[in-house]
Design a protein around this motif. Structure first.
Motif, short mmCIF file in Angstrom:
data_model
loop_
_atom_site.label_atom_id
_atom_site.label_comp_id
_atom_site.label_asym_id
_atom_site.label_seq_id
_atom_site.Cartn_x
_atom_site.Cartn_y
_atom_site.Cartn_z
N SER A 43 0.81 -1.22 0.00
CA SER A 43 0.00 0.00 0.00
C SER A 43 0.84 1.26 0.00
CB SER A 43 -0.94 0.01 1.21
OG SER A 43 -1.95 -0.95 1.08
N SER A 44 2.01 1.22 0.60
CA SER A 44 2.88 2.39 0.60
C SER A 44 4.08 2.21 -0.32
CB SER A 44 3.38 2.68 2.03
OG SER A 44 4.15 1.59 2.52
N ARG A 45 4.11 1.12 -1.06
CA ARG A 45 5.26 0.80 -1.92
C ARG A 45 4.75 0.38 -3.29
NH1 ARG A 45 6.26 -0.84 3.29
NH2 ARG A 45 8.35 -0.47 4.12
N ASN A 46 4.22 1.34 -4.02
CA ASN A 46 3.69 1.05 -5.35
C ASN A 46 3.87 2.28 -6.23
OD1 ASN A 46 0.94 2.64 -5.32
ND2 ASN A 46 0.98 1.53 -3.39
N GLY A 47 3.42 2.19 -7.47
CA GLY A 47 3.63 3.28 -8.41
C GLY A 47 2.70 4.45 -8.23
N GLY A 48 1.67 4.32 -7.41
CA GLY A 48 0.78 5.44 -7.14
C GLY A 48 -0.22 5.73 -8.24
N GLY A 49 -0.35 4.85 -9.23
CA GLY A 49 -1.23 5.12 -10.36
C GLY A 49 -2.70 5.07 -9.98
N ALA A 50 -3.50 5.91 -10.65
CA ALA A 50 -4.94 5.97 -10.40
C ALA A 50 -5.67 6.06 -11.74
CB ALA A 50 -5.28 7.18 -9.52
N SER A 51 -5.48 5.05 -12.58
CA SER A 51 -6.02 5.08 -13.94
C SER A 51 -6.53 3.70 -14.35
CB SER A 51 -4.94 5.55 -14.93
OG SER A 51 -4.34 6.74 -14.51
N HIS A 52 -7.38 3.10 -13.54
CA HIS A 52 -7.79 1.71 -13.77
C HIS A 52 -9.05 1.66 -14.62
CE1 HIS A 52 -5.22 1.66 -10.13
NE2 HIS A 52 -4.72 0.61 -10.74
N TYR A 53 -8.90 1.98 -15.90
CA TYR A 53 -10.04 2.15 -16.79
C TYR A 53 -10.78 0.85 -17.09
CZ TYR A 53 -5.98 1.07 -19.68
OH TYR A 53 -4.84 0.51 -20.17
N GLN A 54 -10.21 -0.29 -16.74
CA GLN A 54 -10.87 -1.57 -17.00
C GLN A 54 -11.65 -2.09 -15.80
OE1 GLN A 54 -7.36 -3.71 -18.51
NE2 GLN A 54 -8.38 -3.84 -20.49
N MET A 244 7.64 14.56 -6.13
CA MET A 244 7.68 16.02 -6.13
C MET A 244 9.08 16.56 -5.90
SD MET A 244 4.06 16.94 -4.26
CE MET A 244 4.12 18.66 -4.78
N ARG A 245 10.02 15.69 -5.49
CA ARG A 245 11.43 16.08 -5.39
C ARG A 245 12.17 15.79 -6.69
NH1 ARG A 245 14.66 13.40 -2.54
NH2 ARG A 245 16.14 15.11 -2.25
N GLY A 246 11.54 15.05 -7.61
CA GLY A 246 12.17 14.74 -8.88
C GLY A 246 12.65 13.32 -9.02
N ASN A 247 12.64 12.54 -7.93
CA ASN A 247 13.08 11.15 -8.02
C ASN A 247 12.17 10.37 -8.96
OD1 ASN A 247 13.20 12.22 -5.06
ND2 ASN A 247 14.96 10.85 -5.24
N LEU A 248 12.74 9.40 -9.67
CA LEU A 248 11.97 8.48 -10.50
C LEU A 248 11.74 7.22 -9.70
CD1 LEU A 248 13.96 8.92 -13.84
CD2 LEU A 248 11.92 10.17 -13.09
N ALA A 249 10.46 6.89 -9.44
CA ALA A 249 10.09 5.71 -8.67
C ALA A 249 9.32 4.77 -9.59
CB ALA A 249 9.24 6.09 -7.46
N PHE A 250 9.93 3.62 -9.94
CA PHE A 250 9.32 2.74 -10.95
C PHE A 250 9.43 1.27 -10.55
CE2 PHE A 250 9.49 6.52 -13.45
CZ PHE A 250 8.42 6.39 -14.34
N GLY A 251 8.39 0.54 -10.92
CA GLY A 251 8.33 -0.91 -10.77
C GLY A 251 7.71 -1.50 -12.02
N GLY A 252 7.52 -2.82 -12.01
CA GLY A 252 6.91 -3.40 -13.19
C GLY A 252 7.12 -4.89 -13.34
N GLY A 253 7.39 -5.56 -12.24
CA GLY A 253 7.45 -7.02 -12.32
C GLY A 253 8.66 -7.52 -13.10
N ARG A 295 17.71 3.71 -3.77
CA ARG A 295 17.06 2.78 -2.86
C ARG A 295 16.04 1.95 -3.62
NH1 ARG A 295 15.25 7.86 -1.33
NH2 ARG A 295 13.03 8.29 -1.71
N SER A 296 15.56 0.92 -2.96
CA SER A 296 14.49 0.12 -3.55
C SER A 296 13.41 -0.11 -2.50
CB SER A 296 15.02 -1.23 -4.07
OG SER A 296 15.49 -2.02 -3.00
N TRP A 297 12.21 -0.34 -2.97
CA TRP A 297 11.08 -0.64 -2.10
C TRP A 297 10.57 -2.02 -2.45
CZ3 TRP A 297 8.15 4.34 -3.90
CH2 TRP A 297 8.71 5.47 -3.28
N ALA A 298 9.96 -2.68 -1.49
CA ALA A 298 9.31 -3.95 -1.77
C ALA A 298 8.11 -4.11 -0.87
CB ALA A 298 10.27 -5.12 -1.58
#
Length: 378
Positions: A43-54, A244-253, A295-298
């Protein structure tokens, strides 16, 4: 300790907290119990997306997100719109298909060429063929949002007890009557189980089979890059955002499937995924390839056999497992859970396709058939 609540929620992730907040807004006394701390897993370690059109919850997701800061009284850092860019022809064709599908559903999406994509995403490179601009959806800060739900719930009189695993669920006449924990026994009028991968273990003693597999979802975070106008960018098999600080936070399996006990995964396994994520981020953003991963999140996520959530009510028990898409849908999910608990049905959309009954007759070896095996077994 022994207390009574109108509703007890098991799980202090984003789904459980949103559900509890919606119920507290309705005047219900609510207790949230969690084996760890608020939002400690995906819940606190994800991409933060809010676009679940399906999702059938999508329209409500889109209606609510722009209002959430005001409704909660705390910042979520929600930003609207997203860009999806392609680095090969297969992706380009697929994203164009998505744009046509969204437009047909009434959600505006623009097809963009390579030059337009690079203007919108300055760290993209010459390998960018173009993509699509979603004029809906967006993203938020997962950690901020989880905190906002918890604080807003407490402001309404709701209670959260951390480090308090549920070790038993009691029933009377087929209905849930109480839960037992190391801190005592709590009675309730209704129970919401939103405990991620632990849902299956919690409900099995009641004769309720919930087919779930636990996976370790990982993300990487880079040094800050210059801020882009739209921070939500997907592509190359990745999802994520610019902070908002400019860091790129990405995941994707891909997910690393793991065994889980009723009380949750006993350890976080190591994984080779960080290197793959870093390579794909560098391919998608060549002009940011010099940035160090800092750093990394999991977090542990759960998935159903068909990858869709389960939202269902059985007597006075509501099951809420979001199968990896819980964060973005959380405002709408909480509303749906409130409706299921209070009214017995969802008021704003048809969620019949998300019922547990769809898995009746599922083969016992579905995990093996799907290839969802823990690393050692695989």
């Amino acid at each position: 300790m022994s207390e009574h609540y109108d509703v007890i929620v098991i799980g202090a992730g984003v789904t459980g907290l949103s559900s509890a907040w919606w119920l507290a807004r309705d005047g219900r006394s609510v207790l949230v119990l969690d084996k760890g701390v608020v939002g400690a897993e995906a819940s606190s370690r994800n991409g933060g997306g809010a676009s679940h059109y399906q999702s059938p919850l999508f329209a409500e997701e889109q209606r609510l997100w722009p209002m959430m800061d005001d409704l909660l009284g705390y910042p979520t850092e929600h930003q609207r719109e997203r860009v999806i860019i392609s680095v090969n022809q297969r992706e380009f064709d697929h994203y164009n298909y998505i744009a046509d599908m969204c437009t047909a559903m009434g959600w505006p999406a623009d097809k963009i060429d390579g030059d337009t994509a690079r203007a919108m995403v300055p760290i993209a490179g010459d390998n960018c063929l173009g993509g699509i601009h979603l004029r809906f959806g967006g993203h938020a800060n997962p950690q901020r949002t989880v905190q906002a739900y918890a604080w807003a719930l407490q402001d309404l009189g709701g209670r959260v007890i951390q480090h308090c695993p549920v070790i038993g669920i009691e029933t009377v006449g087929g209905q849930v009557s109480a839960v037992t924990t190391p801190r005592g026994r709590f009675t309730c009028g209704a129970l919401v189980v939103a405990a991620g991968p632990q849902i299956a273990g919690l409900l099995a003693p009641l004769g309720i089979e919930v087919p779930l597999m636990a996976g370790r979802a990982e993300m990487i975070v880079t040094e800050p890059a210059p801020l882009m106008r739209l921070g939500g960018v997907d592509g190359n098999g990745l999802y994520g955002r610019q902070t908002m600080r400019g860091n790129l936070a990405f995941g994707g399996g891909p997910h690393e499937w793991i065994d889980t006990q009723p009380e949750g995964p006993r350890a976080r396994p190591t994984t080779p995924l960080s290197r793959s994520l870093a390579r794909r981020v560098a391919e998608m953003f060549p002009r940011a390839a010099h940035l160090n991963v800092i750093r990394s999140w999991a977090g542990i996520v759960e998935s159903t056999p068909d990858g869709r959530p389960i939202l269902d009510r059985l007597d006075n028990l509501v099951i809420a497992t979001m199968s990896g898409v819980g964060f973005g849908l959380s405002p709408a999910t909480g509303h749906a859970v409130r409706d299921l608990v209070v009214d017995g049905t969802c008021s704003f959309t048809d969620i019949a396709k998300l019922s547990l009954a769809r898995f009746a007759g599922l083969a016992p070896d579905w995990r093996e058939t799907a290839g969802w095996l823990p690393l050692a077994a695989a």
